[in-house]
Motif scaffolding. Structure first.
Motif, PDB file in Angstrom:
ATOM      1  N   CYS A 190      19.305  -6.101 -32.347  1.00 36.04           N
ATOM      2  CA  CYS A 190      19.387  -7.009 -30.989  1.00 36.04           C
ATOM      3  C   CYS A 190      20.862  -6.918 -31.435  1.00 36.04           C
ATOM      4  O   CYS A 190      21.461  -6.551 -31.965  1.00 36.04           O
ATOM      5  N   ARG A 191      20.846  -6.356 -29.972  1.00 34.12           N
ATOM      6  CA  ARG A 191      22.937  -6.201 -29.613  1.00 34.12           C
ATOM      7  C   ARG A 191      23.594  -7.940 -29.980  1.00 34.12           C
ATOM      8  O   ARG A 191      24.165  -8.236 -29.461  1.00 34.12           O
ATOM      9  N   ARG A 192      22.709  -8.984 -29.523  1.00 34.52           N
ATOM     10  CA  ARG A 192      23.292 -10.378 -29.118  1.00 34.52           C
ATOM     11  C   ARG A 192      24.149 -10.572 -30.946  1.00 34.52           C
ATOM     12  O   ARG A 192      22.903 -10.317 -32.064  1.00 34.52           O
ATOM     13  N   GLU A 193      24.528 -11.301 -30.577  1.00 28.13           N
ATOM     14  CA  GLU A 193      25.964 -12.072 -31.953  1.00 28.13           C
ATOM     15  C   GLU A 193      24.901 -12.292 -32.621  1.00 28.13           C
ATOM     16  O   GLU A 193      24.195 -13.551 -31.851  1.00 28.13           O
ATOM     17  N   GLY A 194      24.730 -12.475 -34.119  1.00 25.97           N
ATOM     18  CA  GLY A 194      23.632 -13.072 -35.030  1.00 25.97           C
ATOM     19  C   GLY A 194      22.875 -13.336 -34.681  1.00 25.97           C
ATOM     20  O   GLY A 194      22.159 -13.610 -35.623  1.00 25.97           O
ATOM     21  N   CYS A 195      21.475 -12.961 -33.677  1.00 26.13           N
ATOM     22  CA  CYS A 195      20.250 -12.411 -33.738  1.00 26.13           C
ATOM     23  C   CYS A 195      20.324 -12.222 -34.975  1.00 26.13           C
ATOM     24  O   CYS A 195      18.935 -12.748 -35.832  1.00 26.13           O
ATOM     25  N   GLY A 196      20.442 -10.622 -35.799  1.00 24.29           N
ATOM     26  CA  GLY A 196      19.911  -9.996 -36.752  1.00 24.29           C
ATOM     27  C   GLY A 196      18.151  -9.765 -35.859  1.00 24.29           C
ATOM     28  O   GLY A 196      17.427  -8.505 -37.176  1.00 24.29           O
ATOM     29  N   LEU A 203      18.339 -11.295 -21.580  1.00 25.85           N
ATOM     30  CA  LEU A 203      19.584 -11.706 -21.722  1.00 25.85           C
ATOM     31  C   LEU A 203      19.443 -13.054 -21.562  1.00 25.85           C
ATOM     32  O   LEU A 203      20.451 -14.067 -21.518  1.00 25.85           O
ATOM     33  N   ALA A 204      18.801 -13.687 -20.993  1.00 25.94           N
ATOM     34  CA  ALA A 204      18.301 -15.365 -20.669  1.00 25.94           C
ATOM     35  C   ALA A 204      17.623 -15.938 -22.503  1.00 25.94           C
ATOM     36  O   ALA A 204      16.922 -16.854 -22.069  1.00 25.94           O
ATOM     37  N   HIS A 205      16.632 -15.210 -23.189  1.00 24.08           N
ATOM     38  CA  HIS A 205      15.988 -15.749 -23.937  1.00 24.08           C
ATOM     39  C   HIS A 205      15.311 -15.781 -23.927  1.00 24.08           C
ATOM     40  O   HIS A 205      14.735 -16.166 -25.121  1.00 24.08           O
ATOM     41  N   LEU A 206      14.612 -14.944 -22.859  1.00 29.86           N
ATOM     42  CA  LEU A 206      13.031 -15.713 -22.755  1.00 29.86           C
ATOM     43  C   LEU A 206      12.046 -14.327 -23.371  1.00 29.86           C
ATOM     44  O   LEU A 206      12.042 -12.813 -23.599  1.00 29.86           O
TER      45      LEU A 206
END
Length: 296
Positions: free
Chosen positions: A269-275, A197-200
């Motif tokens: 990955c479920r983060r939008e735009g990640c791929g 969630l924190a992109h870390l």
């Protein structure tokens, strides 16, 4: 092993049967679990009124009217269930089935409280859980409790606190978050989710989130918010490794269905735009799930 939200769900499930109840009889069906039961365990418990049920980190705390506190840990396979004429309830039905075999019923609390008489039964096939007694005024200095860090959902967890604890640390961020002396009750599932969630990255050093001045950098603020959000959501859903836990309004909690990283190896990955793709790595003998593309 159950993590904080699972233990909190068990605590809430036991409240109606145990809080305010008198413990008339305690059946002790073996001499030990992970550790031996306290000396004169049944004699010291019987006749006592249960003032409150609390939780500290992953420990369930049963507080008695003489000031003593029963410290209970579920270990790998422990569970409680309530048995009375109008109810058979197992608070916190785990995603991995808990035993229903009566031969593993090791402790039975016979209680009589505001909601009537009940048997509260502790079942533990692998016997890795334990129950210990802390005497009146001894809890805060008990070896299991005294060195615990802050709770991950209280106001004490903030970026300034983590900056003080992370400053100069070269340990991987995941290891620092699992250190119970820093944050009490965080486990593998929720650390993976919070880091996503924190992109870390879980491999990033803890000290890299602290400025030379000792102040938290913006990404540490993000991590603090992520930890609090993930834990709050998991408690609300009844825990992420729990199955079919009914909330007060009758809805079912399935936090495990919202995992973004944990146990999703090889999935997108479920983060939008990640791929990117979720990968599993090993850190200190534990599986870590993360997305290398968006967690840096």
């Amino acid at each position: 092993m159950p993590e904080l939200p699972e233990v909190e769900t068990v605590r809430r499930g036991l409240l109606p049967a145990m809080e305010g109840a008198t413990l008339h009889r305690l059946e002790q069906r073996r001499a030990d679990l992970r550790f031996p039961f306290p000396d004169r365990f049944a004699a010291r418990m019987e006749g006592r009124r249960i003032v409150s049920l609390r939780r500290r980190a992953k420990y369930l705390l049963i507080c008695l009217d003489d000031g003593a506190v029963l410290i209970s840990h579920l270990g790998m396979s422990g569970s409680y269930y309530i048995d009375r004429d109008d109810l058979k309830d197992r608070p916190g039905q785990f995603h991995h089935d808990r035993s229903k075999d009566e031969k593993h019923d090791h402790i039975v609390f016979h209680v009589d409280g505001p909601n009537g008489k009940a048997r509260v039964i502790y079942n533990d096939p692998r016997r890795f859980g334990f129950m210990l007694l802390a005497g009146d005024g001894e809890l805060d200095n008990h070896p299991l409790i005294r060195d615990l860090g802050v709770e991950p959902h209280g106001n004490a967890l903030n970026a300034d606190y983590l900056a003080r604890r992370f400053a100069g640390r070269k340990a991987p961020l995941k290891a620092a978050l699992l250190d119970q002396r820093i944050i009490a009750g965080l486990g593998n599932i929720y650390v993976c989710e919070a880091l996503w969630l924190a992109h870390l990255s879980p491999r990033r050093t803890a000290g890299s989130l602290v400025a030379r001045s000792g102040a938290p950098v913006a990404r540490l603020e993000d991590l603090t918010t992520a930890v609090r959000s993930v834990i709050a959501a998991a408690i609300e859903a009844g825990g992420s490794s729990l199955r079919d836990h009914r909330q007060a309004d009758g809805t079912l909690g399935y936090f495990q269905h919202t995992f973004n990283a944990y146990d999703r190896e090889g999935e997108a990955c479920r983060r939008e735009g990640c791929g990117g793709t979720i990968r599993r790595i090993m850190q200190s003998g534990r599986s870590t799930f993360h997305c290398p593309a968006c967690q840096r």
